[in-house]
Design a protein around this motif. Structure first.
Motif, PDB file in Angstrom:
ATOM      1  N   GLU A 167       9.160 -36.534   0.833  1.00 20.38           N
ATOM      2  CA  GLU A 167      10.175 -37.452   0.317  1.00 20.38           C
ATOM      3  C   GLU A 167      11.231 -36.751  -0.517  1.00 20.38           C
ATOM      4  O   GLU A 167      12.285 -37.314  -0.803  1.00 20.38           O
ATOM      5  CB  GLU A 167       9.507 -38.558  -0.504  1.00 20.38           C
ATOM      6  N   GLY A 168      10.958 -35.524  -0.931  1.00 19.85           N
ATOM      7  CA  GLY A 168      11.951 -34.752  -1.669  1.00 19.85           C
ATOM      8  C   GLY A 168      12.964 -34.074  -0.777  1.00 19.85           C
ATOM      9  O   GLY A 168      13.829 -33.345  -1.260  1.00 19.85           O
ATOM     10  N   GLY A 169      12.881 -34.319   0.541  1.00 18.33           N
ATOM     11  CA  GLY A 169      13.852 -33.758   1.468  1.00 18.33           C
ATOM     12  C   GLY A 169      13.585 -32.322   1.847  1.00 18.33           C
ATOM     13  O   GLY A 169      14.506 -31.585   2.187  1.00 18.33           O
ATOM     14  N   LYS A 170      12.319 -31.895   1.839  1.00 17.68           N
ATOM     15  CA  LYS A 170      11.972 -30.515   2.174  1.00 17.68           C
ATOM     16  C   LYS A 170      11.138 -30.455   3.449  1.00 17.68           C
ATOM     17  O   LYS A 170      10.351 -31.353   3.738  1.00 17.68           O
ATOM     18  CB  LYS A 170      11.186 -29.871   1.025  1.00 17.68           C
ATOM     19  N   LEU A 171      11.332 -29.380   4.200  1.00 20.35           N
ATOM     20  CA  LEU A 171      10.551 -29.079   5.391  1.00 20.35           C
ATOM     21  C   LEU A 171       9.550 -27.989   5.042  1.00 20.35           C
ATOM     22  O   LEU A 171       9.904 -26.984   4.432  1.00 20.35           O
ATOM     23  CB  LEU A 171      11.473 -28.613   6.518  1.00 20.35           C
ATOM     24  N   TYR A 172       8.266 -28.177   5.443  1.00 21.37           N
ATOM     25  CA  TYR A 172       7.198 -27.235   5.146  1.00 21.37           C
ATOM     26  C   TYR A 172       6.639 -26.640   6.433  1.00 21.37           C
ATOM     27  O   TYR A 172       6.601 -27.311   7.468  1.00 21.37           O
ATOM     28  CB  TYR A 172       6.041 -27.929   4.423  1.00 21.37           C
ATOM     29  N   ALA A 173       6.151 -25.393   6.336  1.00 18.42           N
ATOM     30  CA  ALA A 173       5.512 -24.724   7.463  1.00 18.42           C
ATOM     31  C   ALA A 173       4.186 -24.118   7.013  1.00 18.42           C
ATOM     32  O   ALA A 173       4.080 -23.564   5.911  1.00 18.42           O
ATOM     33  CB  ALA A 173       6.418 -23.636   8.028  1.00 18.42           C
ATOM     34  N   PHE A 174       3.167 -24.212   7.891  1.00 20.62           N
ATOM     35  CA  PHE A 174       1.837 -23.689   7.603  1.00 20.62           C
ATOM     36  C   PHE A 174       1.308 -22.929   8.809  1.00 20.62           C
ATOM     37  O   PHE A 174       1.667 -23.223   9.944  1.00 20.62           O
ATOM     38  CB  PHE A 174       0.863 -24.827   7.269  1.00 20.62           C
ATOM     39  N   ASN A 175       0.448 -21.945   8.549  1.00 21.28           N
ATOM     40  CA  ASN A 175      -0.269 -21.238   9.599  1.00 21.28           C
ATOM     41  C   ASN A 175      -1.666 -21.828   9.681  1.00 21.28           C
ATOM     42  O   ASN A 175      -2.450 -21.730   8.726  1.00 21.28           O
ATOM     43  CB  ASN A 175      -0.341 -19.737   9.297  1.00 21.28           C
ATOM     44  N   THR A 176      -2.011 -22.468  10.808  1.00 21.16           N
ATOM     45  CA  THR A 176      -3.297 -23.157  10.934  1.00 21.16           C
ATOM     46  C   THR A 176      -4.442 -22.180  11.201  1.00 21.16           C
ATOM     47  O   THR A 176      -5.598 -22.499  10.905  1.00 21.16           O
ATOM     48  CB  THR A 176      -3.248 -24.194  12.062  1.00 21.16           C
ATOM     49  N   LEU A 177      -4.145 -21.006  11.765  1.00 22.21           N
ATOM     50  CA  LEU A 177      -5.199 -20.043  12.040  1.00 22.21           C
ATOM     51  C   LEU A 177      -5.661 -19.349  10.762  1.00 22.21           C
ATOM     52  O   LEU A 177      -6.849 -19.024  10.608  1.00 22.21           O
ATOM     53  CB  LEU A 177      -4.720 -19.000  13.054  1.00 22.21           C
ATOM     54  N   LEU A 178      -4.719 -19.149   9.835  1.00 23.59           N
ATOM     55  CA  LEU A 178      -5.037 -18.478   8.572  1.00 23.59           C
ATOM     56  C   LEU A 178      -5.249 -19.459   7.424  1.00 23.59           C
ATOM     57  O   LEU A 178      -5.532 -19.052   6.298  1.00 23.59           O
ATOM     58  CB  LEU A 178      -3.917 -17.494   8.205  1.00 23.59           C
ATOM     59  N   ASN A 179      -5.081 -20.759   7.713  1.00 18.70           N
ATOM     60  CA  ASN A 179      -5.241 -21.796   6.672  1.00 18.70           C
ATOM     61  C   ASN A 179      -4.331 -21.539   5.473  1.00 18.70           C
ATOM     62  O   ASN A 179      -4.759 -21.607   4.316  1.00 18.70           O
ATOM     63  CB  ASN A 179      -6.700 -21.870   6.194  1.00 18.70           C
ATOM     64  N   GLN A 180      -3.064 -21.254   5.736  1.00 13.03           N
ATOM     65  CA  GLN A 180      -2.190 -20.902   4.628  1.00 13.03           C
ATOM     66  C   GLN A 180      -0.791 -21.501   4.754  1.00 13.03           C
ATOM     67  O   GLN A 180      -0.293 -21.745   5.863  1.00 13.03           O
ATOM     68  CB  GLN A 180      -2.090 -19.385   4.479  1.00 13.03           C
ATOM     69  N   PHE A 181      -0.176 -21.729   3.595  1.00 12.19           N
ATOM     70  CA  PHE A 181       1.218 -22.151   3.497  1.00 12.19           C
ATOM     71  C   PHE A 181       2.120 -20.969   3.830  1.00 12.19           C
ATOM     72  O   PHE A 181       1.866 -19.839   3.392  1.00 12.19           O
ATOM     73  CB  PHE A 181       1.480 -22.653   2.072  1.00 12.19           C
ATOM     74  N   LEU A 182       3.186 -21.220   4.608  1.00 11.46           N
ATOM     75  CA  LEU A 182       4.117 -20.162   4.981  1.00 11.46           C
ATOM     76  C   LEU A 182       5.414 -20.233   4.193  1.00 11.46           C
ATOM     77  O   LEU A 182       5.799 -19.279   3.519  1.00 11.46           O
ATOM     78  CB  LEU A 182       4.419 -20.233   6.484  1.00 11.46           C
ATOM     79  N   TRP A 183       6.113 -21.361   4.298  1.00 12.08           N
ATOM     80  CA  TRP A 183       7.401 -21.486   3.617  1.00 12.08           C
ATOM     81  C   TRP A 183       7.799 -22.943   3.517  1.00 12.08           C
ATOM     82  O   TRP A 183       7.216 -23.806   4.170  1.00 12.08           O
ATOM     83  CB  TRP A 183       8.495 -20.699   4.338  1.00 12.08           C
ATOM     84  N   LYS A 184       8.797 -23.197   2.665  1.00 15.40           N
ATOM     85  CA  LYS A 184       9.403 -24.520   2.571  1.00 15.40           C
ATOM     86  C   LYS A 184      10.885 -24.339   2.326  1.00 15.40           C
ATOM     87  O   LYS A 184      11.332 -23.315   1.795  1.00 15.40           O
ATOM     88  CB  LYS A 184       8.773 -25.346   1.449  1.00 15.40           C
ATOM     89  N   THR A 185      11.681 -25.317   2.741  1.00 16.31           N
ATOM     90  CA  THR A 185      13.119 -25.246   2.533  1.00 16.31           C
ATOM     91  C   THR A 185      13.491 -25.828   1.172  1.00 16.31           C
ATOM     92  O   THR A 185      12.660 -26.431   0.485  1.00 16.31           O
ATOM     93  CB  THR A 185      13.863 -26.047   3.619  1.00 16.31           C
ATOM     94  N   ASN A 186      14.746 -25.629   0.787  1.00 15.79           N
ATOM     95  CA  ASN A 186      15.286 -26.357  -0.349  1.00 15.79           C
ATOM     96  C   ASN A 186      15.506 -27.805   0.087  1.00 15.79           C
ATOM     97  O   ASN A 186      15.329 -28.154   1.256  1.00 15.79           O
ATOM     98  CB  ASN A 186      16.600 -25.723  -0.810  1.00 15.79           C
ATOM     99  N   GLN A 187      15.935 -28.646  -0.838  1.00 18.51           N
ATOM    100  CA  GLN A 187      16.189 -30.043  -0.499  1.00 18.51           C
ATOM    101  C   GLN A 187      17.320 -30.135   0.518  1.00 18.51           C
ATOM    102  O   GLN A 187      18.416 -29.604   0.314  1.00 18.51           O
ATOM    103  CB  GLN A 187      16.540 -30.854  -1.743  1.00 18.51           C
ATOM    104  N   LEU A 188      17.057 -30.793   1.633  1.00 22.55           N
ATOM    105  CA  LEU A 188      18.019 -30.906   2.724  1.00 22.55           C
ATOM    106  C   LEU A 188      18.801 -32.206   2.673  1.00 22.55           C
ATOM    107  O   LEU A 188      19.812 -32.355   3.340  1.00 22.55           O
ATOM    108  CB  LEU A 188      17.291 -30.819   4.069  1.00 22.55           C
ATOM    109  N   GLY A 189      18.325 -33.160   1.908  1.00 22.14           N
ATOM    110  CA  GLY A 189      18.932 -34.478   1.835  1.00 22.14           C
ATOM    111  C   GLY A 189      17.867 -35.458   1.395  1.00 22.14           C
ATOM    112  O   GLY A 189      17.027 -35.140   0.554  1.00 22.14           O
ATOM    113  N   HIS A 190      17.854 -36.632   1.996  1.00 24.03           N
ATOM    114  CA  HIS A 190      16.834 -37.624   1.680  1.00 24.03           C
ATOM    115  C   HIS A 190      16.658 -38.555   2.880  1.00 24.03           C
ATOM    116  O   HIS A 190      17.423 -38.485   3.846  1.00 24.03           O
ATOM    117  CB  HIS A 190      17.212 -38.421   0.428  1.00 24.03           C
ATOM    118  N   GLY A 191      15.659 -39.418   2.796  1.00 18.23           N
ATOM    119  CA  GLY A 191      15.479 -40.419   3.837  1.00 18.23           C
ATOM    120  C   GLY A 191      14.887 -39.889   5.120  1.00 18.23           C
ATOM    121  O   GLY A 191      15.302 -40.279   6.209  1.00 18.23           O
ATOM    122  N   PHE A 192      13.891 -39.005   5.054  1.00 17.29           N
ATOM    123  CA  PHE A 192      13.231 -38.517   6.264  1.00 17.29           C
ATOM    124  C   PHE A 192      12.540 -39.663   7.011  1.00 17.29           C
ATOM    125  O   PHE A 192      12.559 -39.720   8.233  1.00 17.29           O
ATOM    126  CB  PHE A 192      12.207 -37.441   5.922  1.00 17.29           C
TER     127      PHE A 192
END
Length: 234
Positions: A143-168
């Motif tokens: 809801e903060g307007g960020k996109l997140y990426a994760f690696n499912t094989l390593l069970n880990q967070f990869l990256w997230k964007t800055n706020q892109l806007g709102h209303g996803f």
């Protein structure tokens, strides 16, 4: 068989196209109906998973995540949550992912036992998308307007964007065959809305952003769809 599924996640594949080669029956009939005695989330689509050697149906509800036998609708397991599950979960062979509030949670699809979790900056706003040849990448928006990426094989967070806007608003990121990710969001909150269409590379860098201005209220309540020729619709 063997842990695979014909319809493993929201809208079938990482492109979120809703396409399937399976031919439906000419005269469909009710196979079973199950009353959970609780409100099923109106935002989530049921997905098919593999649990204890059998194909099962998984769906979110106001009090948690339910897994039902695809044969007779009996409850295989129930994973309680303190907040409603309003995003469609995602399944990758031996792991099941869902969000509850501001937490991404990974569990065992056979018995709902905990594997790992990640706390987002804000409450999750959309459905989950798995991508990659081994479903090794997972994407979601908050809801903060960020996109997140994760690696499912390593069970880990990869990256997230800055706020892109709102209303996803309940969308799932779309991913093409080259691993590029697409999301749609809103810019301002005035009497008009600028719709922003983003493309990110697999490392999380913005490739481009297309902006269109519309003088009407609204929201981004649908997921981008990628056609077979690479065209992207939203």
């Amino acid at each position: 068989a063997g842990g695979s599924s014909a319809w493993p996640q929201f809208q079938h594949d990482a492109k979120n196209s809703g396409y399937t080669s399976i031919i439906p029956p000419n005269n469909p009939g009710l196979v079973w109906m199950k009353n959970l005695n609780v409100q099923i989330s109106v935002y989530t689509s049921p997905i098919i998973i593999w649990a204890n050697g059998d194909e099962a149906v998984c769906i979110g509800a106001v009090n948690g995540l339910y897994c039902l036998s695809s044969i007779d609708g009996q409850i295989v397991w129930f994973r309680p949550t303190t907040v409603p599950v309003i995003s469609a979960p995602a399944y990758a062979t031996d792991k099941l992912y869902f969000v509850a509030g501001d937490s991404l949670i990974c569990i065992n699809p056979s018995n709902a036992s905990f594997i790992w979790s990640y706390k987002l900056d804000n409450i999750a706003a959309g459905h989950l998308t798995l991508a990659g040849s081994a479903s090794q990448y997972l994407y979601l928006v908050d809801e903060g307007g960020k996109l997140y990426a994760f690696n499912t094989l390593l069970n880990q967070f990869l990256w997230k964007t800055n706020q892109l806007g709102h209303g996803f608003n309940n969308q799932a990121p779309a991913v093409d065959d080259s691993g590029y990710i697409y999301v749609v969001t809103l810019g301002n909150t005035l009497a008009w809305y600028d719709y922003r269409f983003y493309k990110f590379n697999p490392s999380g860098q913005q490739v481009w952003m297309k902006e269109e201005l519309y003088f009407e209220p609204g929201g981004c309540r649908t997921s981008p769809t990628i056609g077979p020729n690479g065209d992207i619709y939203f």
